[in-house]
Design an enzyme around this catalytic site. Structure first.
Site, PDB file in Angstrom:
ATOM      1  N   LYS A 172       5.915   5.500  -1.908  1.00  0.00           N
ATOM      2  CA  LYS A 172       6.895   6.396  -0.933  1.00  0.00           C
ATOM      3  C   LYS A 172       8.147   6.278  -1.753  1.00  0.00           C
ATOM      4  O   LYS A 172       8.911   7.311  -1.464  1.00  0.00           O
ATOM      5  CB  LYS A 172       6.700   6.168   0.549  1.00  0.00           C
ATOM      6  CG  LYS A 172       5.586   6.329   0.821  1.00  0.00           C
ATOM      7  CD  LYS A 172       5.519   5.847   2.544  1.00  0.00           C
ATOM      8  CE  LYS A 172       4.029   6.451   3.145  1.00  0.00           C
ATOM      9  NZ  LYS A 172       4.238   6.308   4.666  1.00  0.00           N
ATOM     10  N   HIS A 195      -6.217   3.964  -0.882  1.00  0.00           N
ATOM     11  CA  HIS A 195      -6.243   3.644   0.489  1.00  0.00           C
ATOM     12  C   HIS A 195      -6.071   4.572   1.555  1.00  0.00           C
ATOM     13  O   HIS A 195      -6.324   4.542   2.620  1.00  0.00           O
ATOM     14  CB  HIS A 195      -4.975   2.667   0.946  1.00  0.00           C
ATOM     15  CG  HIS A 195      -3.829   3.502   0.835  1.00  0.00           C
ATOM     16  ND1 HIS A 195      -2.850   3.617  -0.085  1.00  0.00           N
ATOM     17  CD2 HIS A 195      -2.928   3.759   1.990  1.00  0.00           C
ATOM     18  CE1 HIS A 195      -1.728   4.174   0.131  1.00  0.00           C
ATOM     19  NE2 HIS A 195      -1.810   4.441   1.588  1.00  0.00           N
ATOM     20  N   HIS A 196      -6.264   5.992   1.151  1.00  0.00           N
ATOM     21  CA  HIS A 196      -6.240   7.190   2.008  1.00  0.00           C
ATOM     22  C   HIS A 196      -7.337   7.888   1.834  1.00  0.00           C
ATOM     23  O   HIS A 196      -7.539   9.294   2.305  1.00  0.00           O
ATOM     24  CB  HIS A 196      -5.146   8.356   1.859  1.00  0.00           C
ATOM     25  CG  HIS A 196      -3.819   7.692   2.509  1.00  0.00           C
ATOM     26  ND1 HIS A 196      -3.869   7.592   3.938  1.00  0.00           N
ATOM     27  CD2 HIS A 196      -2.707   7.208   2.047  1.00  0.00           C
ATOM     28  CE1 HIS A 196      -2.735   7.178   4.327  1.00  0.00           C
ATOM     29  NE2 HIS A 196      -2.001   7.063   3.278  1.00  0.00           N
ATOM     30  N   HIS A 254       2.025   9.908  -2.989  1.00  0.00           N
ATOM     31  CA  HIS A 254       2.529   8.383  -2.829  1.00  0.00           C
ATOM     32  C   HIS A 254       1.452   7.478  -3.200  1.00  0.00           C
ATOM     33  O   HIS A 254       1.938   6.448  -3.781  1.00  0.00           O
ATOM     34  CB  HIS A 254       2.937   7.924  -1.266  1.00  0.00           C
ATOM     35  CG  HIS A 254       1.981   7.551  -0.351  1.00  0.00           C
ATOM     36  ND1 HIS A 254       1.288   8.639   0.499  1.00  0.00           N
ATOM     37  CD2 HIS A 254       1.666   6.524   0.113  1.00  0.00           C
ATOM     38  CE1 HIS A 254       0.508   7.809   1.292  1.00  0.00           C
ATOM     39  NE2 HIS A 254       0.613   6.687   0.985  1.00  0.00           N
ATOM     40  N   HIS A 271       0.835  -1.046  -0.070  1.00  0.00           N
ATOM     41  CA  HIS A 271      -0.008   0.008  -0.072  1.00  0.00           C
ATOM     42  C   HIS A 271       0.927   1.163   0.043  1.00  0.00           C
ATOM     43  O   HIS A 271       0.276   2.343  -0.541  1.00  0.00           O
ATOM     44  CB  HIS A 271      -1.159  -0.008   1.123  1.00  0.00           C
ATOM     45  CG  HIS A 271      -0.242   0.214   2.413  1.00  0.00           C
ATOM     46  ND1 HIS A 271       0.448  -0.652   3.278  1.00  0.00           N
ATOM     47  CD2 HIS A 271      -0.359   1.400   3.201  1.00  0.00           C
ATOM     48  CE1 HIS A 271       0.705   0.031   4.423  1.00  0.00           C
ATOM     49  NE2 HIS A 271       0.217   1.236   4.455  1.00  0.00           N
ATOM     50  N   ASP A 272       1.912   1.164   0.572  1.00  0.00           N
ATOM     51  CA  ASP A 272       2.649   2.454   0.706  1.00  0.00           C
ATOM     52  C   ASP A 272       4.155   2.388  -0.270  1.00  0.00           C
ATOM     53  O   ASP A 272       4.866   3.310  -0.278  1.00  0.00           O
ATOM     54  CB  ASP A 272       3.430   2.524   2.203  1.00  0.00           C
ATOM     55  CG  ASP A 272       2.301   3.612   3.026  1.00  0.00           C
ATOM     56  OD1 ASP A 272       1.434   4.030   2.414  1.00  0.00           O
ATOM     57  OD2 ASP A 272       2.484   3.595   4.224  1.00  0.00           O
TER      58      ASP A 272
END
Length: 144
Positions: free
Chosen positions: A67, A116-117, A92, A63-64
């Protein structure tokens, strides 16, 4: 047998991506593995089928990943981010989507990573989607 090999290869690929991110951002090392476990457990409690639980776990791992594409120093910056730095950090999820769309079998995962955010009230990012427009597995990862 072939299906199990593909699942193992997908998981191995995701773990390799996360090892790359963890090497860059030691502060959040282990975060993605924890999110993956939580996402899988939430999917199970939601009564989702085995495939969806495995997808939730895989999406949690990566998910990240976006970055990796952030400017040098932003992840490592001590203290609070400026408004401009926060806006840069928020990219990101879009960067992660672009990275994962390059993998043939990751289209669904890329969409989950992008969103996801998001927040149920439509105040999240990057697209400000409201509850029902947020992909189910993204809701599993965001603070909805």
């Amino acid at each position: 047998m072939r299906n199990e090999q593909l699942k193992a290869a997908n998981l191995s690929f995701a773990n390799g991506l996360i090892a790359t991110l963890d090497a860059r951002d030691r502060y959040t090392a282990g975060h993605s593995a924890a999110v993956a476990i939580y996402a899988r457990d939430i999917a199970e409690r939601m009564g989702l089928d085995q495939h969806q639980r495995e997808m939730a776990h895989l999406c949690g791992l990566v998910h990240d990943i976006g970055k990796i594409g952030l400017p040098a120093g932003l992840l490592e910056k001590p203290g609070a981010l400026t408004l401009e730095e926060r806006r840069e950090m928020q990219k990101h999820s879009e960067i992660g989507e672009r990275i994962l769309r390059n993998v043939d079998t990751y289209a669904e995962i890329a969409a989950v990573v992008r969103h996801h955010h998001e927040r149920v009230d439509g105040g999240g990012y990057p697209d400000g989607l409201p509850r029902d427009d947020i992909p189910l597995l993204s809701r599993n990862h965001c603070r909805c």
